[in-house]
Write a protein that holds these residues in place. Structure first.
Motif, short mmCIF file in Angstrom:
data_model
loop_
_atom_site.label_atom_id
_atom_site.label_comp_id
_atom_site.label_asym_id
_atom_site.label_seq_id
_atom_site.Cartn_x
_atom_site.Cartn_y
_atom_site.Cartn_z
N ILE A 138 -3.25 -3.73 11.69
CA ILE A 138 -4.38 -3.65 10.76
C ILE A 138 -4.00 -4.33 9.46
N THR A 139 -5.00 -4.76 8.71
CA THR A 139 -4.78 -5.43 7.43
C THR A 139 -5.44 -4.64 6.31
N ALA A 140 -4.83 -4.67 5.12
CA ALA A 140 -5.40 -4.00 3.95
C ALA A 140 -5.05 -4.83 2.71
N PRO A 141 -5.71 -4.57 1.58
CA PRO A 141 -5.47 -5.38 0.39
C PRO A 141 -4.02 -5.34 -0.09
N GLY A 142 -3.43 -6.52 -0.21
CA GLY A 142 -2.07 -6.64 -0.74
C GLY A 142 -2.02 -7.54 -1.96
N GLY A 143 -3.03 -8.41 -2.09
CA GLY A 143 -3.13 -9.25 -3.28
C GLY A 143 -2.19 -10.44 -3.29
N ASP A 144 -2.28 -11.20 -4.38
CA ASP A 144 -1.44 -12.38 -4.58
C ASP A 144 -1.35 -12.60 -6.08
N ASP A 145 -0.17 -12.31 -6.65
CA ASP A 145 -0.04 -12.39 -8.10
C ASP A 145 0.24 -13.80 -8.61
N HIS A 179 -2.93 1.75 1.29
CA HIS A 179 -4.38 1.81 1.48
C HIS A 179 -4.70 2.47 2.82
N VAL A 180 -3.95 2.10 3.86
CA VAL A 180 -4.18 2.68 5.18
C VAL A 180 -3.76 4.14 5.22
N SER A 181 -2.64 4.47 4.59
CA SER A 181 -2.19 5.87 4.54
C SER A 181 -3.22 6.74 3.84
N GLY A 182 -3.76 6.23 2.72
CA GLY A 182 -4.78 6.98 1.99
C GLY A 182 -6.04 7.16 2.82
N ALA A 183 -6.42 6.11 3.55
CA ALA A 183 -7.60 6.21 4.40
C ALA A 183 -7.41 7.26 5.48
N ILE A 199 -5.77 7.81 16.19
CA ILE A 199 -5.89 6.79 15.14
C ILE A 199 -5.63 5.41 15.71
N ASP A 200 -4.64 5.29 16.60
CA ASP A 200 -4.40 4.02 17.30
C ASP A 200 -5.65 3.57 18.03
N ASN A 201 -6.28 4.50 18.74
CA ASN A 201 -7.48 4.16 19.50
C ASN A 201 -8.63 3.73 18.58
N MET A 202 -8.76 4.39 17.43
CA MET A 202 -9.81 4.02 16.50
C MET A 202 -9.59 2.60 15.97
N ILE A 203 -8.33 2.25 15.72
CA ILE A 203 -8.03 0.89 15.28
C ILE A 203 -8.36 -0.11 16.38
N ILE A 204 -7.92 0.19 17.60
CA ILE A 204 -8.15 -0.70 18.73
C ILE A 204 -9.65 -0.91 18.98
N GLU A 205 -10.42 0.14 18.80
CA GLU A 205 -11.85 0.08 19.08
C GLU A 205 -12.67 -0.42 17.89
N GLY A 206 -12.00 -0.84 16.81
CA GLY A 206 -12.71 -1.39 15.65
C GLY A 206 -13.42 -0.36 14.81
N LYS A 207 -13.01 0.90 14.89
CA LYS A 207 -13.67 1.95 14.15
C LYS A 207 -13.11 2.15 12.74
N MET A 208 -12.07 1.37 12.40
CA MET A 208 -11.50 1.46 11.05
C MET A 208 -11.51 0.12 10.33
N THR A 209 -11.97 -0.93 11.00
CA THR A 209 -11.80 -2.27 10.46
C THR A 209 -13.05 -3.13 10.60
N ASN A 210 -13.02 -4.25 9.85
CA ASN A 210 -13.95 -5.35 10.04
C ASN A 210 -13.13 -6.57 10.43
N ASP A 211 -13.49 -7.21 11.52
CA ASP A 211 -12.72 -8.36 12.02
C ASP A 211 -12.81 -9.51 11.02
N LEU A 225 -9.59 -6.03 8.91
CA LEU A 225 -9.40 -5.52 7.55
C LEU A 225 -9.91 -4.09 7.44
N LEU A 226 -9.11 -3.22 6.87
CA LEU A 226 -9.47 -1.82 6.68
C LEU A 226 -10.80 -1.67 5.94
N ASP A 227 -11.65 -0.81 6.48
CA ASP A 227 -12.90 -0.41 5.84
C ASP A 227 -12.84 1.11 5.70
N VAL A 228 -12.62 1.60 4.50
CA VAL A 228 -12.37 3.04 4.30
C VAL A 228 -13.61 3.87 4.61
#
Length: 252
Positions: A138-145, A179-183, A199-211, A225-228
């Protein structure tokens, strides 16, 4: 939320020191046991019926593999049911950054059973420093300074505490993983029975993310990408016994 610079996820945090003098692997294992309520070398353990640990966040890693650490973490997840979220890595080995290190295995991200988090930038694309391989979930905001793509006068890092009350903009998969831990913590408020497999299954099934990359899972952003808001909503409706029972990464 400090009513000033930061607005968090409204979850409690249990900070544990795992890298002390000598930075031994055992410190990490003992801290995980402490958080999970198991006996450990400190002689104490964390227990709270009101505020149980929803997930462990490991914003750390090293190049290579550690069979001992991976076995300990995987067995702990199986024993305790505590999800373990891990930063996928920042294309660094021994403190040196190189794009050639992006696909190099990093532990504990390579350990079986953990949730591996890549980093995205302001444009919701994989950050160029984020490790990529088949282990990314899964992916979540990490930024780029190094850039300011939103033109607000600040680097596009993730605003974080940098000591006492000071705040600064930091980039990295170490910013993405929390971000994922908080979600997950918010998900377990509405559905306390969620297990690591759920939680693994929810990720696999797209229930926590937007492609956000190639359709389905890809090596750069995992399942997306994580969608809280989506994660919490789907968690409230989720029942064990999902179509996907388990997942395994196979490499010849």
């Amino acid at each position: 939320d400090n009513s000033n610079a930061l607005n968090g996820m409204a979850v409690r945090v249990l900070p544990l020191r795992v890298l002390g003098e000598g930075q031994t692997n055992q410190g990490l294992i003992e801290a995980l046991k402490f958080a999970a309520g198991e006996a450990n070398s400190s002689g104490t353990t964390y227990k709270s019926d009101a505020f149980p640990v929803a997930a462990a966040n490991l914003s750390l890693g090293a190049c290579g593999t550690s069979e001992y650490v991976c076995n300990e973490i995987s067995n702990l997840i199986a024993r305790t049911g505590m999800p373990v979220v891990v930063a996928s890595g920042n294309c660094k080995c021994n403190g040196v950054y190189s794009q050639s290190y992006c696909p190099v295995a990093v532990w504990p991200a390579a350990c079986e059973g953990v949730i591996r988090v890549a980093a995205s930038d302001f444009e919701n694309k994989r950050a160029n420093y984020s490790n990529h391989d088949t282990t990314v979930d899964i992916t979540a905001p990490g930024g780029d300074d190094t850039v300011d793509k939103n033109s607000d006068g600040n680097p596009d890092g993730v605003l974080s505490f940098s000591g006492d009350e000071a705040v600064d903009f930091w980039p990295g998969t170490s910013m993405a993983a929390p971000h994922v831990s908080g979600a997950i913590a918010l998900m377990k408020v509405v559905n306390p029975s969620l297990t690591p497999t759920d939680i693994d299954n929810m990720i696999i099934e797209g229930k926590m993310t937007n492609d956000i990359d190639a359709v389905g899972k890809d090596i750069y952003t995992g399942f997306g990408l994580l969608d809280v808001v989506k994660s919490v909503d789907e968690a409230s409706k989720f029942e064990a016994g999902s179509a996907v029972k388990d997942s395994v990464n196979v490499s010849p």
